[in-house]
Design a protein around this motif. Structure first.
Motif, PDB file in Angstrom:
ATOM      1  N   LEU A   1       0.850  -1.185   0.000  1.00  0.00           N
ATOM      2  CA  LEU A   1       0.000   0.000   0.000  1.00  0.00           C
ATOM      3  C   LEU A   1       0.885   1.234   0.000  1.00  0.00           C
ATOM      4  N   TYR A   2       0.660   2.127  -0.945  1.00  0.00           N
ATOM      5  CA  TYR A   2       1.497   3.306  -1.085  1.00  0.00           C
ATOM      6  C   TYR A   2       0.629   4.555  -0.905  1.00  0.00           C
ATOM      7  N   THR A   3       1.048   5.440  -0.029  1.00  0.00           N
ATOM      8  CA  THR A   3       0.237   6.624   0.267  1.00  0.00           C
ATOM      9  C   THR A   3       1.114   7.866   0.338  1.00  0.00           C
ATOM     10  N   ALA A   4       0.474   9.010   0.196  1.00  0.00           N
ATOM     11  CA  ALA A   4       1.080  10.307   0.493  1.00  0.00           C
ATOM     12  C   ALA A   4       0.155  10.961   1.511  1.00  0.00           C
ATOM     13  N   GLY A   5       0.664  11.162   2.707  1.00  0.00           N
ATOM     14  CA  GLY A   5      -0.183  11.636   3.804  1.00  0.00           C
ATOM     15  C   GLY A   5      -0.242  10.559   4.870  1.00  0.00           C
TER      16      GLY A   5
ATOM     17  N   ARG B   1      -4.001   5.789   5.427  1.00  0.00           N
ATOM     18  CA  ARG B   1      -4.215   4.346   5.576  1.00  0.00           C
ATOM     19  C   ARG B   1      -4.996   4.028   6.845  1.00  0.00           C
ATOM     20  N   ARG B   2      -5.741   5.007   7.374  1.00  0.00           N
ATOM     21  CA  ARG B   2      -6.522   4.754   8.587  1.00  0.00           C
ATOM     22  C   ARG B   2      -7.462   3.564   8.390  1.00  0.00           C
ATOM     23  N   LEU B   3      -7.546   2.722   9.424  1.00  0.00           N
ATOM     24  CA  LEU B   3      -8.512   1.609   9.467  1.00  0.00           C
ATOM     25  C   LEU B   3      -8.338   0.635   8.306  1.00  0.00           C
ATOM     26  N   ASP B   4      -7.136   0.517   7.794  1.00  0.00           N
ATOM     27  CA  ASP B   4      -6.859  -0.473   6.747  1.00  0.00           C
ATOM     28  C   ASP B   4      -7.121  -1.867   7.326  1.00  0.00           C
ATOM     29  N   PRO B   5      -8.048  -2.629   6.767  1.00  0.00           N
ATOM     30  CA  PRO B   5      -8.385  -3.940   7.342  1.00  0.00           C
ATOM     31  C   PRO B   5      -7.274  -4.973   7.201  1.00  0.00           C
ATOM     32  N   PHE B   6      -6.271  -4.686   6.364  1.00  0.00           N
ATOM     33  CA  PHE B   6      -5.177  -5.639   6.166  1.00  0.00           C
ATOM     34  C   PHE B   6      -3.966  -5.303   7.029  1.00  0.00           C
ATOM     35  N   GLN B   7      -4.117  -4.316   7.913  1.00  0.00           N
ATOM     36  CA  GLN B   7      -3.068  -3.950   8.847  1.00  0.00           C
ATOM     37  C   GLN B   7      -3.576  -4.174  10.271  1.00  0.00           C
ATOM     38  N   PRO B   8      -2.699  -4.444  11.236  1.00  0.00           N
ATOM     39  CA  PRO B   8      -3.141  -4.565  12.635  1.00  0.00           C
ATOM     40  C   PRO B   8      -3.855  -3.289  13.079  1.00  0.00           C
TER      41      PRO B   8
END
Length: 283
Positions: A153-157, A161-168
């Protein structure tokens, strides 16, 4: 007398109600409130799907009142607000009262819609209230790890990635979400207080998200009385004709066509989401 005249003279006469009768227009607000409706979906509510019905309901020349038949477990707060505000705008433009009638459920966003009315009625068995905010999701971080799947997952800011279901789960994200819920809850409570005013009982449980049957909802001031559409209209507007304002149907719906096969998975997920919303109230 011509053959045509002879035949038509034997046909039963249809009473000419024309424009002589007073009218109470009925708008059915049935379904989950969501912005994700499609030309194929049914049982959903949003400002686009109800606009044409509202315009038709308020367009009668001899309009005495507009009745909202509400059967909704709620849904998107923005769509609830947009529909309710549109009802108020049309009611004030036309200068007619709006009556809401709760059927099986007028909960959460469904009750938000009911508060657009000047008076609210419920059946004894109606479930009313749920003045609160809820959201949910799933976490898949351990699942993808078990199958050796790498999340990219690549982001700027930093907060994209808030509340990404694939992250803890991140405690900071949960705190952010709870703050959003609190703000929405306050807006909901303010709307109910604005519309119901002094009718509301001084009860600490009123804004806890609880749900009550019609009789208790009347005690709490959430509704004005127990009664059905025909009972109340017959008493209030005895000479009025009840007419149902139907929304315009999309072309594909008119042709009786369903969703294409490619949309099958999306339609299934949408149906599950709707089923979940109703099942919270045992329906």
């Amino acid at each position: 007398m011509s053959v045509t005249d002879k035949l038509t003279s034997r046909l039963p006469m249809i009473p000419d109600r024309g424009d002589k009768s007073d009218v109470v227009s009925v708008v059915k607000l049935h379904g989950v409130i969501t912005p994700h409706s499609t030309p194929f979906s049914r049982g959903t509510l949003n400002i686009n799907s109800v606009e044409s019905a509202l315009l038709r309901a308020f367009s009668h020349d001899r309009l005495k009142a507009v009745a909202l038949l509400i059967n909704s477990p709620g849904g998107a707060p923005t769509q609830s607000g947009l529909i309710a505000e549109r009802v108020r705008q049309l009611a004030e433009d036309k200068g007619v009262p709006v009556l809401a009638f709760c059927e099986d459920v007028a909960a959460s966003g469904g009750y938000w819609l009911a508060c657009a009315a000047d008076e609210i009625y419920a059946h004894r068995t109606s479930m009313v209230g749920s003045i609160g905010v809820v959201s949910g999701g799933f976490g898949f971080s351990e699942l993808i790890e078990r199958f050796g799947i790498e999340r990219r997952l690549y982001t700027a800011g930093e907060n994209k990635r808030r509340l990404d279901p694939f992250q803890p789960e991140n405690p900071a994200d949960v705190a952010w979400l709870k703050d959003m819920h609190e703000q929405l809850h306050q807006l909901f409570a303010d709307w109910v207080k604005q519309r119901r005013g002094s009718k509301l009982a001084d009860d600490a449980d009123l804004f806890t998200g609880d749900v009550w049957l019609g009789g208790k909802a009347e005690e709490l001031g959430l509704v004005d009385g127990i009664g059905t559409l025909r009972e109340v209209v017959a008493k209030r507007f005895p000479d009025a004709e009840i007419t149902v304002a139907e929304p315009k149907k999309p072309l594909l719906a008119k042709l009786g066509l369903g969703a294409p096969a490619a949309a099958g998975v999306s339609a299934l997920l949408h149906a599950i989401e709707q089923r979940t919303s109703w099942s919270r109230f045992g329906l």
